[in-house]
Design a protein around this motif. Structure first.
Motif, PDB file in Angstrom:
ATOM      1  N   SER A  94     -21.544   0.789  10.119  1.00 20.32           N
ATOM      2  CA  SER A  94     -21.647   0.397   8.538  1.00 20.32           C
ATOM      3  C   SER A  94     -22.783   1.300   7.895  1.00 20.32           C
ATOM      4  O   SER A  94     -22.911   1.375   6.689  1.00 20.32           O
ATOM      5  CB  SER A  94     -21.895  -0.783   8.348  1.00 20.32           C
TER       6      SER A  94
ATOM      7  N   SER B 295     -12.459  -3.500  15.070  1.00 23.41           N
ATOM      8  CA  SER B 295     -11.851  -3.265  13.594  1.00 23.41           C
ATOM      9  C   SER B 295     -12.913  -3.263  12.543  1.00 23.41           C
ATOM     10  O   SER B 295     -13.974  -3.970  12.749  1.00 23.41           O
ATOM     11  CB  SER B 295     -10.837  -4.128  13.431  1.00 23.41           C
TER      12      SER B 295
ATOM     13  N   THR C  47       0.871  -1.389   0.075  1.00 22.55           N
ATOM     14  CA  THR C  47       0.034   0.053   0.197  1.00 22.55           C
ATOM     15  C   THR C  47       0.673   1.224   0.012  1.00 22.55           C
ATOM     16  O   THR C  47       0.519   2.279  -0.756  1.00 22.55           O
ATOM     17  CB  THR C  47      -0.945  -0.027   1.317  1.00 22.55           C
TER      18      THR C  47
ATOM     19  N   GLU D 254      -7.259  -4.001   8.236  1.00 22.49           N
ATOM     20  CA  GLU D 254      -8.217  -3.622   9.443  1.00 22.49           C
ATOM     21  C   GLU D 254      -7.784  -2.274  10.156  1.00 22.49           C
ATOM     22  O   GLU D 254      -6.904  -1.837  10.433  1.00 22.49           O
ATOM     23  CB  GLU D 254      -8.278  -4.517  10.399  1.00 22.49           C
ATOM     24  N   GLU D 255      -8.958  -1.399  10.332  1.00 21.06           N
ATOM     25  CA  GLU D 255      -8.875  -0.161  10.711  1.00 21.06           C
ATOM     26  C   GLU D 255      -9.329  -0.235  11.967  1.00 21.06           C
ATOM     27  O   GLU D 255     -10.586  -0.830  12.443  1.00 21.06           O
ATOM     28  CB  GLU D 255      -9.751   0.852   9.845  1.00 21.06           C
TER      29      GLU D 255
ATOM     30  N   ASN E 265     -12.918  -3.482   8.290  1.00 26.61           N
ATOM     31  CA  ASN E 265     -12.188  -3.747   7.025  1.00 26.61           C
ATOM     32  C   ASN E 265     -11.704  -2.392   6.324  1.00 26.61           C
ATOM     33  O   ASN E 265     -12.519  -1.425   6.282  1.00 26.61           O
ATOM     34  CB  ASN E 265     -12.746  -4.552   5.939  1.00 26.61           C
ATOM     35  N   ASN E 266     -10.346  -2.406   6.009  1.00 27.47           N
ATOM     36  CA  ASN E 266      -9.864  -1.289   5.134  1.00 27.47           C
ATOM     37  C   ASN E 266      -8.831  -1.768   4.266  1.00 27.47           C
ATOM     38  O   ASN E 266      -7.957  -2.302   4.701  1.00 27.47           O
ATOM     39  CB  ASN E 266      -9.207  -0.210   6.291  1.00 27.47           C
ATOM     40  N   GLU E 267      -8.957  -1.777   2.855  1.00 27.80           N
ATOM     41  CA  GLU E 267      -8.385  -2.505   1.956  1.00 27.80           C
ATOM     42  C   GLU E 267      -6.843  -1.922   2.042  1.00 27.80           C
ATOM     43  O   GLU E 267      -5.819  -2.721   2.006  1.00 27.80           O
ATOM     44  CB  GLU E 267      -8.783  -2.307   0.590  1.00 27.80           C
TER      45      GLU E 267
ATOM     46  N   THR F 216      -3.620  -5.302  11.697  1.00 28.58           N
ATOM     47  CA  THR F 216      -3.600  -3.976  10.860  1.00 28.58           C
ATOM     48  C   THR F 216      -2.080  -3.694  10.626  1.00 28.58           C
ATOM     49  O   THR F 216      -1.219  -3.731  11.482  1.00 28.58           O
ATOM     50  CB  THR F 216      -4.139  -2.913  11.887  1.00 28.58           C
TER      51      THR F 216
ATOM     52  N   SER G  20      -7.896   4.945  14.419  1.00 29.10           N
ATOM     53  CA  SER G  20      -8.056   6.077  13.538  1.00 29.10           C
ATOM     54  C   SER G  20      -9.196   6.693  13.451  1.00 29.10           C
ATOM     55  O   SER G  20      -9.269   7.690  13.014  1.00 29.10           O
ATOM     56  CB  SER G  20      -7.870   5.139  12.100  1.00 29.10           C
TER      57      SER G  20
END
Length: 523
Positions: free
Chosen positions: A521, A453, A255, A461-462, A455-457, A425, A493
């Motif tokens: 969500s 957490s 990333t 994980e966020e 999901n955060n690509e 993460t 975060s």
């Protein structure tokens, strides 16, 4: 001397490839002969400390040639290495020091101040000269020139690495010298590593994946090119300048590499030397794989899955990465993997169950943690309804991983979730309980706190923190305080205030994190 120890690799490499470059870091380099000499000097000094056999020695420093020398020097004694990542705060380091009774710490000038904050009363060794009372590598290299010899038992404890467990406090996993050799051997085999490879060392040397880069280098008499990843541009320059052929990564590194404008990434022609890319420590996405393939056109991409309790379980062959990028692959050589349900029966195709690891690369256990050992390290009898145990010894140990997976029609495994609430993460395992306990300690006005957490690509994980209190506290104030006590990768975060938190119906003392995730969500 046992053939199953890293010390044997160092000695053999110094004899057979004495003039070959072993380590490169920026403008500095060191041959196998020079490395062997310096390792012996530091090991000699450590033995002169006359600590009891199996004493723990910590390394708490930035990455560099000196850090590799320190690692190999400790592994050339009958002491035990305890890597302490530089990302840990002083109170986390203090916990680990007390947990395994560290007698000596090797550090650099930048981390000396952190060690002084915790009033460590053991021996301290610095890479640079830092005062009359603290020994330094500079002095050791100058004055310690006597021959050094040692005899290492391959089954002895070599290493304790720490990660965060269910209890919210770090748990150390004990790794033998034999484990280190086995992991170097198997990785070198399935990655097809060669003597002329240049392996990039951008991973920190605190867990087995990062340390394995050192040991694979020694095993194949290759070259290790050390790099501290800060900016993508510098990393690409490192690959070009050091003529890197093998790049071990975590998903967060991929990333970071491609976070910038793709037009600013150097031409793929400059990376024709790169033949192998590996990724472990989290799930890779099709987008990550595509970006790597576009830049490193000649490279095979290996996606791998390891356990805290065993070095590695699976890898996905490069030929399958484009076909099934979400798969964690199949078992590595010398390993058998099974998926079982709660009744101990083998799961059907695409039925989710717990991954059981049998065979090679199983570590010795958690340090002073009988409950964790009982939960993860099981008798092979757990597989009695899956495999034929007739006539076999029943004291064989397997790992009940706590990873929930399924297998497809062609035998490829897919990761689904963890049994516990661990967060993965930026390539690290994070316990929500560790963060929640710091919040409770630092903010008594907070009535309830839930860390979980989503999901955060980009980072897998966020981390999210939701809390209730009589009145809202400025998020900046909370984060400022947490940064004093937690490693950077453990900082939430997002911090969210609610007047009250939903509770689990069956346990009114427990926050319903699933409900909080659903609410989040929908927003």
């Amino acid at each position: 001397m046992s053939i199953n120890c890293i010390r044997t690799l160092i000695e053999d490499a110094a004899q057979s490839h004495s003039d070959k470059t072993a380590l490169v870091f920026n403008e500095k380099s060191i041959t196998y002969s020079e490395l062997f000499t310096k390792v012996n000097q530091v090991a000699y000094y450590l033995k002169e400390l006359d600590l009891p056999k199996d004493s723990r020695i910590g390394i708490y420093s930035n990455k560099g040639i000196e850090q590799v020398i320190a690692i190999l020097a400790i592994l050339s004694t009958d002491y035990i290495l305890v890597p302490l990542t530089k990302l840990l705060k002083s109170e986390q380091v203090e916990y680990i020091i007390k947990d395994c009774d560290i007698k000596c710490i090797i550090t650099d000038r930048l981390k000396l101040e952190s060690i002084e904050e915790i009033n460590f009363d053991g021996h301290i060794i610095s890479y640079e000269t830092a005062g009359k009372e603290i020994a330094s590598f500079e002095e050791i290299f100058k004055y310690y020139n006597k021959p050094y010899a040692c005899d290492i038992n391959g089954h002895s404890n070599a290493l304790i690495t720490y990660s965060f467990g269910m209890s919210g406090t770090p748990k150390g996993i004990v790794i033998s010298h034999r484990n280190l050799i086995d992991s170097a051997r198997v990785v070198s085999q399935y990655l097809k590593l060669e003597e002329d490879d240049v392996i990039s060392a951008i991973l920190i040397f605190n867990l087995d994946y990062g340390l394995n880069q050192i040991f694979c280098t020694l095993y194949k008499r290759a070259t290790l090119a050390i790099h501290r990843f800060i900016l993508a541009e510098d990393f690409f320059n490192h690959l070009i300048n050091d003529k890197v052929t093998v790049i071990p990564l975590m998903p967060i590194n991929i990333t970071q590499m491609f976070d910038e404008d793709m037009h600013r990434i150097p031409s793929s022609e400059l990376f024709e030397n790169v033949k192998t890319i590996t990724s472990s420590g989290g799930n890779v996405t099709a987008r990550m794989i595509s970006a790597c393939k576009k830049t490193f056109t000649n490279a095979d991409f290996y996606s791998m899955h390891g356990l805290t309790e065993a070095f590695r379980s699976t890898y996905l062959d490069p030929s399958q990465v484009g076909i099934r990028p979400d798969s964690i692959g199949k078992a590595i050589p010398d390993v058998e993997l099974y998926v079982i349900n709660k009744d101990g029966k083998e799961c059907a195709v695409r039925e989710v169950g717990e991954l059981i690891h049998r065979g090679g690369y199983i570590y010795k256990g958690f340090w002073n943690a009988p409950e964790q050992n009982a939960e993860r390290f099981k008798s092979v009898q757990i597989l009695k309804d899956v495999i034929n145990l007739e006539g076999q010894l029943t004291d064989e140990i397997v790992v009940a991983s706590g990873d929930y997976v399924y297998k497809d029609e062609e035998g490829y495994f897919y990761f689904v979730s963890r049994h516990d609430n661990m967060i993965k993460t930026r390539g690290f395992r994070v316990s929500p309980y560790e963060i929640e306990s710091v919040v409770s300690r630092c903010f008594p006005q907070i009535e309830q706190c839930a860390v979980f957490s989503v999901n955060n690509e980009l980072i897998e994980e966020e981390i999210i923190m939701v809390y209730s209190a009589p009145s809202e506290i400025a998020p900046k104030e909370i984060l400022f305080e947490l940064k004093k006590h937690l490693a950077s990768y453990m900082i939430p975060s997002r911090v969210i205030y609610k007047k009250s938190l939903p509770l689990v119906q069956s346990d009114k003392n427990q926050v319903n994190k699933d409900e909080l995730k659903r609410e989040l969500s929908q927003n």
